[in-house]
Design an enzyme around this catalytic site. Structure first.
Site, short mmCIF file in Angstrom:
data_model
loop_
_atom_site.label_atom_id
_atom_site.label_comp_id
_atom_site.label_asym_id
_atom_site.label_seq_id
_atom_site.Cartn_x
_atom_site.Cartn_y
_atom_site.Cartn_z
N HIS A 51 0.84 -1.21 0.00
CA HIS A 51 0.00 0.00 0.00
C HIS A 51 0.87 1.24 0.00
CE1 HIS A 51 -3.20 2.81 1.29
NE2 HIS A 51 -4.05 1.90 0.88
N ILE A 57 1.67 4.92 1.55
CA ILE A 57 0.63 5.69 2.25
C ILE A 57 0.03 4.78 3.31
CG2 ILE A 57 -1.64 6.76 2.03
CD1 ILE A 57 -0.95 7.56 -0.77
N VAL A 61 -7.88 3.16 7.09
CA VAL A 61 -8.58 2.28 8.03
C VAL A 61 -7.65 1.87 9.18
CG1 VAL A 61 -10.31 1.36 6.47
CG2 VAL A 61 -8.07 0.28 6.56
N GLU A 65 -7.90 2.13 13.17
CA GLU A 65 -7.57 1.03 14.07
C GLU A 65 -6.68 1.53 15.22
OE1 GLU A 65 -8.65 -1.97 14.46
OE2 GLU A 65 -7.18 -2.55 15.99
#
Lengths: 163, 95
Positions: A51, A57, A61, A65
């Site tokens: 990612h 980045i 989400v 968390e």
């Protein structure tokens, strides 16, 4: 900055482990009410591999968390204080205080979070109804707000005597 | 108190204003995919009625407090039963 909980102390309180323990330090804590935590983002985090391969980045989400884990610390220490007051501390399993995430509302991601950033996480508990509590959350990098929103969390149905 | 036709009419209008406002708030704050006018005053809000759940109850509690300054407690959650029950409670508790 005052250090309230180290990473090791956090690990003793909540059940999350590598690679999913996303909270490094708690710097302000009002058990059961609010807290401020730090999450240092490094390029070695496993999720950057995918990612994204050519642009690192931190997934939004996962910032949520991190915030949820700080909520678990605030709720967990709140539960411990309550148990202390009630004299039932010995029977309390800290991991049993960690509840579930039930709703994510009105969340904005204002800018991308990248390796080298230090996330300052802030959570503030609001109204409770039954097992559910609404929590205002925000995350900053330096002075910039990067995330804000509202998370609702639930206690475990078997935790605590109320409900 | 003597009830005149005018005062009864005024009361009824106030009541309809309140229920219309509650419906608009519920639809807006819970992002429901329904026209507010389609909610009837005695329809159950939870379960088979409008289909709200406990997570919505939390949100609804917060927005009733924001909008009307009226606090709902764990032991009087039955006031969320229908629009009419909610309107009664708000009218009784708003100063």
């Amino acid at each position: 900055m005052k250090r309230i909980m180290t990473a090791d102390e956090i690990r003793n309180l909540i059940p999350h482990r590598w690679p999913f323990l996303l909270l490094d330090r708690v710097v302000e804590l009002e058990p059961g009410k609010s807290g401020t935590g730090l999450k240092n983002v490094t390029v070695s985090e496993p999720y950057f591999q995918g990612h994204f391969p050519s642009e690192s980045i931190m997934p939004g989400v996962l910032i949520l968390e991190s915030l949820a884990q700080l909520i678990a610390v605030v709720a967990g220490t709140g539960g411990i204080e309550e148990a202390k007051a009630a004299g039932t501390l010995e029977e309390l399993d800290p991991a049993s205080q960690v509840g579930y995430l039930v709703a994510i509302r009105d969340v904005k991601f204002m800018r991308p979070v990248v390796p080298g950033d230090q996330l300052e996480l802030k959570v503030s508990f609001g109204r409770s109804v039954g097992l559910l509590t609404m929590v205002k959350v925000a995350a900053y990098v330096g002075k910039d707000k990067v995330v804000e929103g509202t998370l609702s969390v639930s206690k475990r149905p078997d935790a605590g005597s109320e409900a | 108190m003597l009830l005149t036709y005018a005062s009864v009419k005024e009361q009824a209008e106030k009541r309809r204003e309140l229920t219309t406002r509650i419906k608009a708030i519920i639809v807006d704050r819970l992002s429901l995919d329904i026209e507010p006018e389609l909610i009837t005053d005695d329809q159950p809000l939870f379960g088979r009625g409008l289909g709200l759940d406990s997570i919505d109850a939390l949100e609804l509690t917060v927005c009733i407090e924001d909008e009307f300054g009226v606090t709902l407690y764990d032991d009087n959650m039955e006031v969320l039963g229908s629009i009419n029950k909610l309107a009664d409670y708000i009218t009784e508790n708003m100063e």
